[in-house]
Design a protein around this motif. Structure first.
Motif, PDB file in Angstrom:
ATOM      1  N   TRP A  15       0.838  -1.197   0.000  1.00  0.00           N
ATOM      2  CA  TRP A  15       0.000   0.000   0.000  1.00  0.00           C
ATOM      3  C   TRP A  15       0.873   1.247   0.000  1.00  0.00           C
ATOM      4  CZ3 TRP A  15      -4.951  -1.057  -0.771  1.00  0.00           C
ATOM      5  CH2 TRP A  15      -5.448  -2.276  -0.341  1.00  0.00           C
ATOM      6  N   MET A  16       0.456   2.266  -0.710  1.00  0.00           N
ATOM      7  CA  MET A  16       1.153   3.543  -0.704  1.00  0.00           C
ATOM      8  C   MET A  16       0.811   4.275   0.601  1.00  0.00           C
ATOM      9  SD  MET A  16       0.725   6.676  -3.453  1.00  0.00           S
ATOM     10  CE  MET A  16       1.152   5.658  -4.859  1.00  0.00           C
ATOM     11  N   ILE A  17       1.825   4.852   1.228  1.00  0.00           N
ATOM     12  CA  ILE A  17       1.602   5.638   2.440  1.00  0.00           C
ATOM     13  C   ILE A  17       2.106   7.067   2.198  1.00  0.00           C
ATOM     14  CG2 ILE A  17       1.597   3.678   4.025  1.00  0.00           C
ATOM     15  CD1 ILE A  17       4.512   4.278   4.661  1.00  0.00           C
ATOM     16  N   ARG A  18       1.735   7.951   3.086  1.00  0.00           N
ATOM     17  CA  ARG A  18       2.033   9.382   2.913  1.00  0.00           C
ATOM     18  C   ARG A  18       3.523   9.655   2.715  1.00  0.00           C
ATOM     19  NH1 ARG A  18       0.841  14.211   1.296  1.00  0.00           N
ATOM     20  NH2 ARG A  18       1.003  15.885   2.797  1.00  0.00           N
ATOM     21  N   ARG A  19       4.380   8.973   3.441  1.00  0.00           N
ATOM     22  CA  ARG A  19       5.808   9.260   3.319  1.00  0.00           C
ATOM     23  C   ARG A  19       6.415   8.767   1.996  1.00  0.00           C
ATOM     24  NH1 ARG A  19       6.689   5.355   7.760  1.00  0.00           N
ATOM     25  NH2 ARG A  19       7.469   3.453   6.802  1.00  0.00           N
ATOM     26  N   ASP A  20       5.658   8.010   1.204  1.00  0.00           N
ATOM     27  CA  ASP A  20       6.108   7.586  -0.132  1.00  0.00           C
ATOM     28  C   ASP A  20       5.983   8.716  -1.158  1.00  0.00           C
ATOM     29  OD1 ASP A  20       6.487   4.964   0.813  1.00  0.00           O
ATOM     30  OD2 ASP A  20       4.437   4.386   0.265  1.00  0.00           O
ATOM     31  N   MET A  21       5.211   9.744  -0.821  1.00  0.00           N
ATOM     32  CA  MET A  21       4.849  10.763  -1.807  1.00  0.00           C
ATOM     33  C   MET A  21       6.045  11.436  -2.489  1.00  0.00           C
ATOM     34  SD  MET A  21       2.190  11.646  -3.426  1.00  0.00           S
ATOM     35  CE  MET A  21       1.135  10.648  -2.425  1.00  0.00           C
ATOM     36  N   PRO A  22       7.135  11.814  -1.801  1.00  0.00           N
ATOM     37  CA  PRO A  22       8.258  12.440  -2.523  1.00  0.00           C
ATOM     38  C   PRO A  22       8.826  11.540  -3.636  1.00  0.00           C
ATOM     39  CG  PRO A  22       8.480  12.838  -0.173  1.00  0.00           C
ATOM     40  CD  PRO A  22       7.349  11.849  -0.341  1.00  0.00           C
ATOM     41  N   GLU A  23       8.994  10.244  -3.345  1.00  0.00           N
ATOM     42  CA  GLU A  23       9.534   9.331  -4.359  1.00  0.00           C
ATOM     43  C   GLU A  23       8.520   9.100  -5.486  1.00  0.00           C
ATOM     44  OE1 GLU A  23      12.352   6.036  -2.690  1.00  0.00           O
ATOM     45  OE2 GLU A  23      10.852   6.489  -1.144  1.00  0.00           O
ATOM     46  N   VAL A  24       7.249   8.987  -5.130  1.00  0.00           N
ATOM     47  CA  VAL A  24       6.198   8.811  -6.140  1.00  0.00           C
ATOM     48  C   VAL A  24       6.153  10.032  -7.062  1.00  0.00           C
ATOM     49  CG1 VAL A  24       3.688   8.682  -6.456  1.00  0.00           C
ATOM     50  CG2 VAL A  24       4.814   7.174  -4.807  1.00  0.00           C
ATOM     51  N   GLY A  52      -3.809   3.155  -3.753  1.00  0.00           N
ATOM     52  CA  GLY A  52      -2.458   3.441  -4.225  1.00  0.00           C
ATOM     53  C   GLY A  52      -1.525   2.344  -3.757  1.00  0.00           C
ATOM     54  N   MET A  53      -0.679   1.872  -4.653  1.00  0.00           N
ATOM     55  CA  MET A  53       0.299   0.839  -4.308  1.00  0.00           C
ATOM     56  C   MET A  53       1.650   1.243  -4.870  1.00  0.00           C
ATOM     57  SD  MET A  53      -1.817  -2.682  -4.597  1.00  0.00           S
ATOM     58  CE  MET A  53      -1.068  -3.342  -3.119  1.00  0.00           C
ATOM     59  N   VAL A  54       2.708   0.849  -4.173  1.00  0.00           N
ATOM     60  CA  VAL A  54       4.055   1.116  -4.650  1.00  0.00           C
ATOM     61  C   VAL A  54       4.818  -0.193  -4.797  1.00  0.00           C
ATOM     62  CG1 VAL A  54       4.211   3.442  -3.675  1.00  0.00           C
ATOM     63  CG2 VAL A  54       4.954   1.497  -2.308  1.00  0.00           C
ATOM     64  N   ALA A  55       5.760  -0.186  -5.731  1.00  0.00           N
ATOM     65  CA  ALA A  55       6.690  -1.299  -5.908  1.00  0.00           C
ATOM     66  C   ALA A  55       8.010  -0.841  -5.299  1.00  0.00           C
ATOM     67  CB  ALA A  55       6.860  -1.630  -7.383  1.00  0.00           C
TER      68      ALA A  55
END
Length: 171
Positions: A15-24, A52-55
């Motif tokens: 799952w995408m989390i708030r702190r992933d936002m800069p990299e996303v 939202g999901m991140v790899a």
């Protein structure tokens, strides 16, 4: 690049989390001529049916996807892989994860729009089993560009294929 190298490049999809936002946002800005801004992401992710999901590879975000859940389908709104991690199977692993969410009882198809000028995305999604089902004229607000509506349909025989892909990726 051989299949073995792709197979060895494993990502963890979460799952995408708030702190992933800069990299996303960095991946988004590098990959698109007309990128989403942070507010676009947040507005979308605040909706109950938006996921939202991140790899992630070695604690680094290498790709992401945003999709909506509908009664009978998934609708991909945004899908990207960092430029330096393309052609390593990241997008394939993300698409496999998405396809695994389909079933005959519930959501049986995935829809997405691809810009007419984004040949790489068209070819990737076609190789993943998606088919262009229509042309959406002047689809985008930022340009008069058309989009291809692409669709993946779940078929009962496909769980075996998805299982085989998962086994290959697992090693």
């Amino acid at each position: 690049m051989s299949f073995n190298i792709k197979q060895a490049f494993k990502v963890h999809i979460r799952w995408m989390i708030r702190r992933d936002m800069p990299e996303v946002l960095a991946i988004e800005n590098e990959g698109f001529e007309f990128p989403w801004c942070e507010d676009d992401f947040l507005r979308c992710l605040r909706q109950r049916n938006c996921i939202g999901m991140v790899a992630e590879h070695e604690d680094q975000i290498v790709g992401f996807m945003i999709y909506e859940l509908h009664k009978q389908r998934l609708h991909v709104l945004n899908f990207a892989v960092a430029a330096r991690f393309r052609r390593f199977g990241v997008a394939t692993q993300m698409a496999t994860k998405l396809i695994a969410k389909l079933s005959t009882q519930r959501r049986s198809r995935i829809l997405l729009e691809v810009r007419e000028t984004n040949l790489a995305a068209q070819l990737f999604f076609r190789s993943a089993g998606f088919r262009a089902v229509s042309v959406l004229r002047s689809f985008y607000e930022d340009t008069p560009e058309d989009a291809y509506l692409m669709q993946f349909r779940y078929r009962a025989a496909e769980p075996a294929i998805a299982d085989e892909l998962r086994l290959r990726m697992a090693g």
